[in-house]
Design a protein around this motif. Sequence first.
Motif: not given
Length: 176
Positions: A51-53, A57-59, A74-77
Amino acid sequence: MGKKVDKAEIFCFDTSAFVRLHRFYPKAVIPDIWIELDRLFKAGKIISHEYVFDEILPDPKKADDLGKWIEKKEKSFRPITQFQLDTVGDVLAKFPKLIDPNNEKNQADPWLIAMMREYKEQEDSGLFPDQTNYFLVTEESTQKDNRIPAACKKYGINHLTLFEFFGKMKWKLGIK
């Protein structure tokens, strides 16, 4: 007497920490911080919640510099787990102002606390010989009783500001 084992340290960043880094320590002006952050991400020392990601980066089509940087990590989220689903209600019952009820988007703060509670429970269980200390890095106010630092205190979660994180990393910023 057994030899003391140093615990590994993992830092879970809140959106506020990433935004503060981006705003006040821009990559173009202070590249060394970003090089070190990249190194820590690659080493698995910095994590966060999906959810932080999504907050950063919503779009992806409209990503700013921070969004473009985060997208590659992204893989760290981490995704939602059953433990988080089971405990996020308790977090929100005790800290309802961690979210804005008028915001229709998912909000990361209660999920970060639930994730950190999960890691703390694993840490406290003693089942893992290579235990890890987890720290939640946030720039939210420690003076307010309804923000992340207050929730961390309630649940016994380690938290740091960015400056405290810099100190833990033994970073010294200078001018070249």
